[in-house]
Design an enzyme around this catalytic site. Structure first.
Site, PDB file in Angstrom:
ATOM      1  N   HIS A  17      30.518 -27.891 -31.728  1.00  0.00           N
ATOM      2  CA  HIS A  17      29.263 -26.850 -31.832  1.00  0.00           C
ATOM      3  C   HIS A  17      28.912 -26.462 -31.066  1.00  0.00           C
ATOM      4  CE1 HIS A  17      29.766 -28.072 -36.464  1.00  0.00           C
ATOM      5  NE2 HIS A  17      29.964 -27.012 -37.066  1.00  0.00           N
ATOM      6  N   LYS A  41      29.379 -29.222 -51.843  1.00  0.00           N
ATOM      7  CA  LYS A  41      30.506 -29.950 -51.557  1.00  0.00           C
ATOM      8  C   LYS A  41      30.253 -31.157 -50.629  1.00  0.00           C
ATOM      9  CE  LYS A  41      32.831 -25.957 -50.106  1.00  0.00           C
ATOM     10  NZ  LYS A  41      34.065 -25.588 -50.540  1.00  0.00           N
ATOM     11  N   ARG A  90      38.168 -20.800 -34.063  1.00  0.00           N
ATOM     12  CA  ARG A  90      39.001 -21.876 -33.558  1.00  0.00           C
ATOM     13  C   ARG A  90      40.208 -21.115 -33.932  1.00  0.00           C
ATOM     14  NH1 ARG A  90      37.326 -26.784 -37.047  1.00  0.00           N
ATOM     15  NH2 ARG A  90      37.894 -24.552 -38.222  1.00  0.00           N
ATOM     16  N   SER A 128      34.661 -30.691 -38.260  1.00  0.00           N
ATOM     17  CA  SER A 128      33.588 -31.931 -38.395  1.00  0.00           C
ATOM     18  C   SER A 128      34.678 -32.840 -39.288  1.00  0.00           C
ATOM     19  CB  SER A 128      32.507 -31.340 -39.839  1.00  0.00           C
ATOM     20  OG  SER A 128      32.270 -30.864 -38.699  1.00  0.00           O
TER      21      SER A 128
END
Ligand code: PNS
Length: 162
Positions: A17, A41, A90, A128
């Site tokens: 990030h 979530k 990515r 993450s």
């Protein structure tokens, strides 16, 4: 003033990030990192913890601020008079999700552009989720996250290990 928002869950913020933020900084006057609550979530860190960790990680970067937000990203971007939203891209695996999100947000407000940055190859695979998985299994995440995040992961996982 060219303002961009950088939204995400940041659960927690990673060196990937930070790489995206550093790449975006020369292109904008100000970047507002938007940490989404995303209660549905069940994030590992609370919103307050995620905001604090992202603030610590970006403390030395002038023109970067961090805020939590709830509700629609497009409303967050409008509130900040942002001309763009930043996202990191990515591998190919990210594309479907990002494409859907970009098209939806564009439909909601075509005046806000969505800009993608590819992180350095050193961070291409960092996520993450992976960081949390390694930390939960007792591995070192020092090369993936800022030191304060590594400490926060250890502290939060310590009771579970006892
Ligand atoms: O880091 P993430 O989890 O991939 O970030 C996803 C995020 C927070 C950017 C996305 O879920 C989001 O924008 N949430 C806010 C709600 C919203 O605006 N949804 C419609 C966007 S298509």
């Amino acid at each position: 003033m060219k303002i961009a928002v950088y939204p995400g869950s940041f659960d927690p913020v990673t060196n990937g990030h930070l790489d995206v933020i550093k790449r975006a900084l020369p292109l904008f006057d100000q970047i507002v990192v938007g940490v989404a609550r995303r209660q549905e979530k069940h994030p590992f860190f609370t919103l307050e913890e995620r905001v604090r960790l992202a603030r610590q990680a970006t403390a030395k970067l002038a023109d970067v601020s961090v805020e939590g937000f709830e509700g629609l990203l497009i409303d967050f971007a409008r509130r900040h008079k942002a001309c763009a939203m930043i996202r990191g891209l990515r591998a190919v695996a990210d594309f479907d999700y990002e494409f859907q999100m970009a098209m939806t947000n564009r439909k909601l407000d075509p005046s806000i552009e969505i800009v993608y940055f590819m992180p350095s190859e050193n961070f291409f695979y960092v996520s993450s989720s992976l960081v949390k998985e390694i930390a939960r299994a007792g591995g070192s995440v020092d090369c993936f996250v800022p030191p304060a995040v590594s400490r926060a992961l250890k502290a939060k996982l310590a009771p579970a290990r006892r």
